[in-house]
Design a protein around this motif. Structure first.
Motif, PDB file in Angstrom:
ATOM      1  N   ARG A 182       0.889  -1.080   0.141  1.00  0.00           N
ATOM      2  CA  ARG A 182       0.112  -0.128  -0.069  1.00  0.00           C
ATOM      3  C   ARG A 182       0.932   1.191  -0.011  1.00  0.00           C
ATOM      4  NH1 ARG A 182      -3.170  -1.127   4.116  1.00  0.00           N
ATOM      5  NH2 ARG A 182      -1.724  -0.270   5.572  1.00  0.00           N
ATOM      6  N   HIS A 183       1.837   1.225   0.918  1.00  0.00           N
ATOM      7  CA  HIS A 183       2.844   2.550   0.964  1.00  0.00           C
ATOM      8  C   HIS A 183       3.748   2.586  -0.470  1.00  0.00           C
ATOM      9  CE1 HIS A 183       5.089   5.295   3.183  1.00  0.00           C
ATOM     10  NE2 HIS A 183       6.113   4.728   2.740  1.00  0.00           N
ATOM     11  N   ILE A 184       3.912   1.439  -0.869  1.00  0.00           N
ATOM     12  CA  ILE A 184       4.598   1.785  -2.319  1.00  0.00           C
ATOM     13  C   ILE A 184       3.804   2.045  -3.459  1.00  0.00           C
ATOM     14  CG2 ILE A 184       5.905   0.414  -4.028  1.00  0.00           C
ATOM     15  CD1 ILE A 184       6.974  -1.260  -1.834  1.00  0.00           C
ATOM     16  N   PHE A 185       2.638   1.738  -3.276  1.00  0.00           N
ATOM     17  CA  PHE A 185       1.405   2.217  -4.382  1.00  0.00           C
ATOM     18  C   PHE A 185       1.115   3.627  -4.094  1.00  0.00           C
ATOM     19  CE2 PHE A 185      -3.088   2.848  -5.575  1.00  0.00           C
ATOM     20  CZ  PHE A 185      -3.197   2.318  -6.914  1.00  0.00           C
ATOM     21  N   LEU A 186       0.901   3.936  -3.030  1.00  0.00           N
ATOM     22  CA  LEU A 186       0.469   5.570  -2.653  1.00  0.00           C
ATOM     23  C   LEU A 186       1.703   6.430  -3.342  1.00  0.00           C
ATOM     24  CD1 LEU A 186      -1.394   5.275   0.579  1.00  0.00           C
ATOM     25  CD2 LEU A 186      -2.285   5.611  -1.392  1.00  0.00           C
ATOM     26  N   LEU A 187       3.021   5.830  -2.707  1.00  0.00           N
ATOM     27  CA  LEU A 187       3.861   6.675  -3.186  1.00  0.00           C
ATOM     28  C   LEU A 187       4.348   6.945  -4.579  1.00  0.00           C
ATOM     29  CD1 LEU A 187       6.878   5.525  -0.797  1.00  0.00           C
ATOM     30  CD2 LEU A 187       5.885   7.794  -0.906  1.00  0.00           C
ATOM     31  N   GLU A 227      13.226   5.830  -6.967  1.00  0.00           N
ATOM     32  CA  GLU A 227      13.083   6.753  -5.743  1.00  0.00           C
ATOM     33  C   GLU A 227      12.730   5.886  -4.579  1.00  0.00           C
ATOM     34  OE1 GLU A 227      12.458  11.344  -7.448  1.00  0.00           O
ATOM     35  OE2 GLU A 227      10.686  10.027  -7.479  1.00  0.00           O
ATOM     36  N   ILE A 228      11.440   5.241  -4.791  1.00  0.00           N
ATOM     37  CA  ILE A 228      10.967   4.450  -3.887  1.00  0.00           C
ATOM     38  C   ILE A 228      11.776   3.571  -3.253  1.00  0.00           C
ATOM     39  CG2 ILE A 228       9.023   2.717  -3.333  1.00  0.00           C
ATOM     40  CD1 ILE A 228       7.332   4.173  -5.400  1.00  0.00           C
ATOM     41  N   ALA A 229      12.557   2.747  -4.272  1.00  0.00           N
ATOM     42  CA  ALA A 229      13.729   1.993  -3.882  1.00  0.00           C
ATOM     43  C   ALA A 229      14.499   2.323  -2.784  1.00  0.00           C
ATOM     44  CB  ALA A 229      14.110   1.177  -5.054  1.00  0.00           C
ATOM     45  N   ALA A 230      14.845   3.453  -3.379  1.00  0.00           N
ATOM     46  CA  ALA A 230      16.225   3.973  -2.383  1.00  0.00           C
ATOM     47  C   ALA A 230      15.531   4.417  -1.115  1.00  0.00           C
ATOM     48  CB  ALA A 230      16.581   5.388  -3.042  1.00  0.00           C
ATOM     49  N   VAL A 231      14.357   5.104  -1.074  1.00  0.00           N
ATOM     50  CA  VAL A 231      13.844   5.386   0.370  1.00  0.00           C
ATOM     51  C   VAL A 231      13.619   4.136   1.332  1.00  0.00           C
ATOM     52  CG1 VAL A 231      11.863   6.405   1.359  1.00  0.00           C
ATOM     53  CG2 VAL A 231      12.894   7.549  -0.452  1.00  0.00           C
ATOM     54  N   MET A 232      13.029   3.103   0.702  1.00  0.00           N
ATOM     55  CA  MET A 232      12.562   1.947   1.246  1.00  0.00           C
ATOM     56  C   MET A 232      13.479   1.056   1.453  1.00  0.00           C
ATOM     57  SD  MET A 232       8.544   1.495   0.210  1.00  0.00           S
ATOM     58  CE  MET A 232       8.269   0.796   1.813  1.00  0.00           C
ATOM     59  N   GLY A 292       3.578  10.407  -7.044  1.00  0.00           N
ATOM     60  CA  GLY A 292       4.419  10.588  -8.192  1.00  0.00           C
ATOM     61  C   GLY A 292       5.764  10.136  -8.456  1.00  0.00           C
ATOM     62  N   ARG A 293       6.074   9.267  -7.288  1.00  0.00           N
ATOM     63  CA  ARG A 293       7.493   9.022  -7.337  1.00  0.00           C
ATOM     64  C   ARG A 293       7.894   7.872  -8.056  1.00  0.00           C
ATOM     65  NH1 ARG A 293       8.581  13.401  -5.064  1.00  0.00           N
ATOM     66  NH2 ARG A 293       8.032  13.745  -2.937  1.00  0.00           N
ATOM     67  N   SER A 294       9.065   7.856  -8.540  1.00  0.00           N
ATOM     68  CA  SER A 294       9.453   6.872  -9.576  1.00  0.00           C
ATOM     69  C   SER A 294       9.843   5.687  -8.758  1.00  0.00           C
ATOM     70  CB  SER A 294      10.799   7.032 -10.373  1.00  0.00           C
ATOM     71  OG  SER A 294      11.669   7.466  -9.494  1.00  0.00           O
ATOM     72  N   PHE A 295       9.932   4.500  -9.460  1.00  0.00           N
ATOM     73  CA  PHE A 295      10.397   3.259  -8.677  1.00  0.00           C
ATOM     74  C   PHE A 295      11.763   3.185  -8.046  1.00  0.00           C
ATOM     75  CE2 PHE A 295       7.555  -0.017 -11.253  1.00  0.00           C
ATOM     76  CZ  PHE A 295       6.486   0.666 -10.840  1.00  0.00           C
ATOM     77  N   SER A 300      14.478  -1.695  -7.057  1.00  0.00           N
ATOM     78  CA  SER A 300      13.633  -1.463  -8.048  1.00  0.00           C
ATOM     79  C   SER A 300      12.761  -2.332  -8.596  1.00  0.00           C
ATOM     80  CB  SER A 300      14.097  -0.694  -9.303  1.00  0.00           C
ATOM     81  OG  SER A 300      14.823   0.623  -8.901  1.00  0.00           O
ATOM     82  N   ARG A 301      13.214  -3.742  -8.629  1.00  0.00           N
ATOM     83  CA  ARG A 301      12.611  -4.810  -9.153  1.00  0.00           C
ATOM     84  C   ARG A 301      11.585  -5.148  -8.007  1.00  0.00           C
ATOM     85  NH1 ARG A 301      14.667 -10.841 -10.520  1.00  0.00           N
ATOM     86  NH2 ARG A 301      12.938 -11.518 -11.937  1.00  0.00           N
ATOM     87  N   ALA A 302      11.934  -5.203  -6.699  1.00  0.00           N
ATOM     88  CA  ALA A 302      11.055  -5.549  -5.819  1.00  0.00           C
ATOM     89  C   ALA A 302       9.811  -4.447  -5.823  1.00  0.00           C
ATOM     90  CB  ALA A 302      11.673  -5.549  -4.292  1.00  0.00           C
ATOM     91  N   VAL A 303      10.025  -3.139  -6.081  1.00  0.00           N
ATOM     92  CA  VAL A 303       9.150  -2.053  -5.835  1.00  0.00           C
ATOM     93  C   VAL A 303       8.189  -2.466  -7.168  1.00  0.00           C
ATOM     94  CG1 VAL A 303       8.588   0.356  -6.674  1.00  0.00           C
ATOM     95  CG2 VAL A 303      10.621  -0.238  -4.976  1.00  0.00           C
ATOM     96  N   ALA A 304       8.623  -2.931  -8.259  1.00  0.00           N
ATOM     97  CA  ALA A 304       7.848  -3.205  -9.293  1.00  0.00           C
ATOM     98  C   ALA A 304       6.969  -4.305  -9.296  1.00  0.00           C
ATOM     99  CB  ALA A 304       8.739  -3.548 -10.547  1.00  0.00           C
ATOM    100  N   LYS A 305       7.368  -5.554  -8.455  1.00  0.00           N
ATOM    101  CA  LYS A 305       6.452  -6.627  -7.723  1.00  0.00           C
ATOM    102  C   LYS A 305       5.374  -6.219  -7.102  1.00  0.00           C
ATOM    103  CE  LYS A 305       9.990  -9.994  -8.348  1.00  0.00           C
ATOM    104  NZ  LYS A 305      10.676 -11.112  -7.589  1.00  0.00           N
ATOM    105  N   HIS A 306       5.853  -5.282  -6.059  1.00  0.00           N
ATOM    106  CA  HIS A 306       4.791  -4.800  -4.975  1.00  0.00           C
ATOM    107  C   HIS A 306       3.819  -4.000  -6.121  1.00  0.00           C
ATOM    108  CE1 HIS A 306       5.983  -5.675  -1.180  1.00  0.00           C
ATOM    109  NE2 HIS A 306       7.262  -5.406  -1.532  1.00  0.00           N
ATOM    110  N   MET A 307       4.110  -3.142  -6.853  1.00  0.00           N
ATOM    111  CA  MET A 307       3.192  -2.398  -7.776  1.00  0.00           C
ATOM    112  C   MET A 307       2.400  -3.307  -8.571  1.00  0.00           C
ATOM    113  SD  MET A 307       2.962   0.991  -7.408  1.00  0.00           S
ATOM    114  CE  MET A 307       2.053   1.319  -8.802  1.00  0.00           C
TER     115      MET A 307
END
Length: 171
Positions: A121-126, A136-141, A131-134, A145-152
């Motif tokens: 949910r947090h990744i989806f909202l970011l 950017e989200i990967a760096a913050v979390m 409007g954060r890129s994958f 980036s591949r894990a972010v893509a899987k969550h999305m």
């Protein structure tokens, strides 16, 4: 003052009232006429024109042209504003049914998001809201980036499944 300045000042003193009357007859406003006469003399000063012949005739022609230009500009502005319809600048008022429907949709979206795992949910909202890129989200979390893509992908699939399942019932 230079001779040219003195000549222009003398010309203004002798001609400005006549030119204002001439322009006021055409445009119908004393203030606009005064402004246009000021503009005529300002342009005359800026150009530092050495005119030959009758200065009164030259200024009369300038005043006539200034009045015509002003009227044309006002007509263009009026035509433009007349072409602007209220729906171009006024927001359409929503009906009570539209408002209730929008509130239900928001509530439904909240339910879908609440059903997602917290991290997803947090990744989806970011991504979708902020409007954060994958990357950017990967760096913050602290994930790839591949894990972010899987969550999305999981979040989008869950949303589509919930929304798609409900639309199938209504068809």
């Amino acid at each position: 003052m230079t001779d040219k300045s003195k000549d222009l000042a003398a010309l203004y003193l002798t001609e400005h009232e006549r030119l204002e009357r001439q322009i006021r007859r055409r445009v119908g406003c004393r203030n606009i006429a005064s402004d246009l006469v000021q503009d005529i003399f300002l342009r005359l000063w800026e150009k530092a024109v050495e005119w030959k012949g009758d200065s009164a005739a030259y200024l009369t022609r300038c005043a006539r042209n200034a009045a015509i230009d002003h009227l044309r500009a006002e007509k263009t502005k009026a035509d433009y504003l007349q072409g602007v319809l209220p729906e171009h600048y006024a927001e359409e008022v929503e009906s009570p049914q539209d408002i209730v429907s929008a509130q239900q949709n928001i509530h439904h979206i909240d339910e879908i998001l609440a059903a997602l795992p917290q991290k997803t949910r947090h990744i989806f909202l970011l991504n979708r809201v902020h409007g954060r890129s994958f990357s950017e989200i990967a760096a913050v979390m602290g994930i790839s980036s591949r894990a972010v893509a899987k969550h999305m992908a999981r979040a989008v699939a869950a949303c589509e499944a919930r929304i798609g399942g409900e639309h199938d019932d209504t068809d």
